[in-house]
Design a protein around this motif. Sequence first.
Motif, PDB file in Angstrom:
ATOM      1  N   SER A 849      40.430  41.891  38.085  1.00 24.27           N
ATOM      2  CA  SER A 849      40.629  40.568  37.496  1.00 24.27           C
ATOM      3  C   SER A 849      39.968  40.498  36.118  1.00 24.27           C
ATOM      4  O   SER A 849      38.796  40.872  35.955  1.00 24.27           O
ATOM      5  N   GLU A 852      36.944  38.139  36.126  1.00 27.06           N
ATOM      6  CA  GLU A 852      35.739  38.714  36.725  1.00 27.06           C
ATOM      7  C   GLU A 852      35.038  39.653  35.739  1.00 27.06           C
ATOM      8  O   GLU A 852      33.821  39.651  35.624  1.00 27.06           O
ATOM      9  N   ARG A 855      33.188  37.696  33.171  1.00 28.28           N
ATOM     10  CA  ARG A 855      31.980  37.121  33.770  1.00 28.28           C
ATOM     11  C   ARG A 855      30.893  38.178  33.952  1.00 28.28           C
ATOM     12  O   ARG A 855      29.715  37.895  33.792  1.00 28.28           O
ATOM     13  N   THR A 856      31.323  39.385  34.237  1.00 30.78           N
ATOM     14  CA  THR A 856      30.347  40.455  34.452  1.00 30.78           C
ATOM     15  C   THR A 856      29.639  40.837  33.156  1.00 30.78           C
ATOM     16  O   THR A 856      28.429  41.017  33.122  1.00 30.78           O
ATOM     17  N   GLY A 866      34.978  33.224  30.956  1.00 34.18           N
ATOM     18  CA  GLY A 866      35.725  33.434  32.192  1.00 34.18           C
ATOM     19  C   GLY A 866      37.158  33.091  31.945  1.00 34.18           C
ATOM     20  O   GLY A 866      37.566  32.891  30.796  1.00 34.18           O
ATOM     21  N   ASP A 869      43.006  35.667  36.085  1.00 35.66           N
ATOM     22  CA  ASP A 869      43.002  37.090  36.439  1.00 35.66           C
ATOM     23  C   ASP A 869      43.689  37.935  35.367  1.00 35.66           C
ATOM     24  O   ASP A 869      43.314  39.081  35.135  1.00 35.66           O
ATOM     25  N   GLU A 892      32.732  49.232  36.314  1.00 31.65           N
ATOM     26  CA  GLU A 892      33.260  48.211  37.223  1.00 31.65           C
ATOM     27  C   GLU A 892      34.630  48.614  37.749  1.00 31.65           C
ATOM     28  O   GLU A 892      34.921  48.503  38.940  1.00 31.65           O
TER      29      GLU A 892
END
Length: 899
Positions: A849, A852, A855-856, A866, A869, A892
């Motif tokens: 996504s 995600e 955000r990471t 953010g 997806d 990731e």
Amino acid sequence: MDTAEIRRRFLAHFEAAGHAVVPSASLLADDPNLLFVNAGMVPFKPYFLGQETPPYDRATSIQKCVRTPDIEDVGKTTRHGTFFEMCGNFSFGDYFKRGAIELAWDLITKPVADGGYGLEADRLYPSVLVGDEEAIGHWMEVTGLPRERIVQLGPKENYWSMGVPGPGGPCSEILYDRGPEWGPDFDPATLGPDMPVKLEDRLLEIWNLVFMQDELSAVRSKSDFDISGSLPKKNIDTGMGLDRVALLLQGKANMYEIDVVYPVIAKAEQLTGKTYGADHDDDVRFRVVADHVRSSMMLIGDGVTPGNDGRGYVLRRLLRRAVRSMRLLGCEDRVLPELMPISRDKMGETYDNLVIDWPRISQVAYAEEDAFRKTLQAGTQIFDSAASEVKTSGGTTLSGERAFALHDTYGFPIDLTLEMAAEQGLAVDEVGFRGLMAEQRERAKADARAKKGAHGDTAAYRAIFDESGPTEWLAYETLETESRPLALLSGGSPVSRLGEGEVGELVLDRTPFYAESGGQVADAGTIVFDGGRLEVLDVQRPIKGLVVHQVRVLEGELDPGREVHARVDPEWRTGARQAHSGTHVVHAALREVLGPTALQSGSYNRPGYLRLDFGWTQALSPEQVRDIELVSQQALRADLPVSWDYMTLEQAKEWGAIALFGETSDNTKVRVVEIGGPWSRELCGGTHVSHASQIGTVVVTGETSVGSGNRRIEALTGVEGFGYLARERDVVAQLTGLLKTQPDDLVGRVQGLTERLRAAEKELEKARLAQLLGASAELAAGATQVGPVKVVAHRADGAAGGDVRNLAMDVRGRLPQGEPGVVVIIGQADGKVSVVAATNDEARARGLSAGELVRTVGPLLGGKGGGKDDVAQGGGTDASRIDEALALVTREVAEKVQG
Ligand code: ATP
Ligand code: MG
């Protein structure tokens, strides 16, 4: 008997007794100590004070009055209006106590069939000042009433003065007993010295006769004063409340139910669906509505516009209270368009300006209602959020600060806050609120005290006037004259000399200096004497008839008793005349362009500059402004003659002269200034040019808003106008030089230049993007294979938000079809870091996504972000860990697909 008939009989009665009938003066008193005319005698003050000689010995009038201190009583007592009319008869050294008593008694007791009011003598009670045997004797002889029927009241009720040294004297009221349902029984012989409050509605005061006989040397309070002698000429001043007599003769309970007021209550019943007479609190509101609608209409009719201080504030308060009271009665729609025309129909029968001027009057009133409705709306939101804040924090009381802020910022009346709080089950800290209000009032008072200059206290001027009489005022005739100092003042007190460098005030026996008035500033100039010279800083007329010069001693020492030569600066005066005539021209032009509802509400002019405020609710278009200037210029080109003449106020009105601001008909002649005959006719005491062309030019420089329903137009005249145009011409010359073009082509050139600049910027942008995207094929080709996923994690220095996104999208589109792909680009420019992640369908099918990923890495970049997806975006401020963030992306992805 309807009000019109009561009015007619009053004037007829006194006219038959040799009184000159004088029309009502404007509500705007020509008196610095009065907000509004509040009694019939006000326009006659100069006669009572001996400042002017009356052209008659006896006069009668029905004067419009406004009394703001009575606002709290409206609707609660039966007899107090903020607006009412006072019928009066006046004697200037002619008849005295006996005559006044006879005339009044005759009118009120004469049978209706014989032209009187037919009030029953056995219900009438004269009151006199305790111990005024002379008055008691006259009353007994004239009426045949026994001594016990005459009520003796103390000075608080029955001694009249102006609150300052000057004339004073005992009063005698006529009281009417309305019967036991209006109050307790009483014994007239033992009533007094104070009138018990509970008797005031039963023993209704309808007429007050003032016997001006004393000279007062000091007045400390209503009942504490020093009588220093007798007036050389004794005068009579009386006031009979038209509305109060009407309520008696119409058999009504109160003055709000008489023929000229009640129809507004009837209309309000219709609008609110409530019935008058059903509930005490509602009844008070109905009466407030009827009273306030009428008084605000009368005030606007005389030229007041809503504002935040002085007269304007009183008007605003009246209008808002009327609207508010209608809301409390349950009507939330616009109410003034329904109610005010009803009042106009009634009052217009007497005051035809209400009908003639209706478009303007209604516009001012309705605009204020609309503004107040907006205030209510905004304030209600603030109130609601404050209330819910209190509730969520478990409180039960709205703080005094909140209530005060609502009041101060949103004009929310405290009773509204109280009521809305009660609806929500909340209390209000009223004590706190009142404390803050008191503080604010104190601040305002301190401000006012600070502003109050030497003219605050007029006693010193009054003394000079009493001794020397009025200043011989030559401003219309000459610019210089020989003259003699009559008094010198410093800091408001008489002094015997003024030394070099000192500033003080100087009263001359004659002066050519124009004192500030009617919007025109004071003349500048010099006063010279043998061995000295003064500069004139300001010229005022603190009391009628007395011109006071504020001067600085440039050379020598001035003492009274030496001849001086007073000389107005001719250049200054020329400029002042141009500006003042220019103001009239612009006003006439304004009305020609916008129509007659555009009416001046204030003006100011000084040499070279003028401004004019006028009632108008929307901004003028550039075309309207240009037209106003054009019409003004045409008046100058036509060289319209300027002339002035003295005439009665009646004649001036017939002529259509515009008279609004405090010009009272003090029964002498008024001055009307004409430009081009009927084109412009205004009541005015200013100095003017004699031909419009002498104004030189009128250049409109601005049009702005000055509060609700008021606009301001500003213009330059004479040399200043030309100067302004010259400066504009300079700017044009510089620009044509710079652009190497002709003035006529200037706008085209500048337009062309800005267009080219914009096109160039676009080109540049395109090129930059192309360069950025040129890299994208290479980036796609160089994707790292992480398991089955193609990953592009790239650092793009110098690229900001939009570019980073474009690049990421473009790279994603170039990745091989049918294979999972992830793109993350981190750009940095100007200390800002932007990150954009994009995934394709196949990658998302594997649980990767974009949101995600952003955000990471966000925290590493000192920010967050953010999104969805498929595409996500974020940013931060820390560029030092970009590479680390990119590595993290690859890890990731690896974890997701392999782990
Ligand atoms: P009150 O004591 O009733 O307020 P006042 O003493 O203030 O009256 P005056 O100043 O003597 O009244 O005014 C003269 C007359 O004008 C009064 O006798 C009354 O008939 C009338 N009058 C005064 N104030 C009002 C008002 N607010 N509304 C209507 N009529 C008024
Ligand atoms: Mg009163």
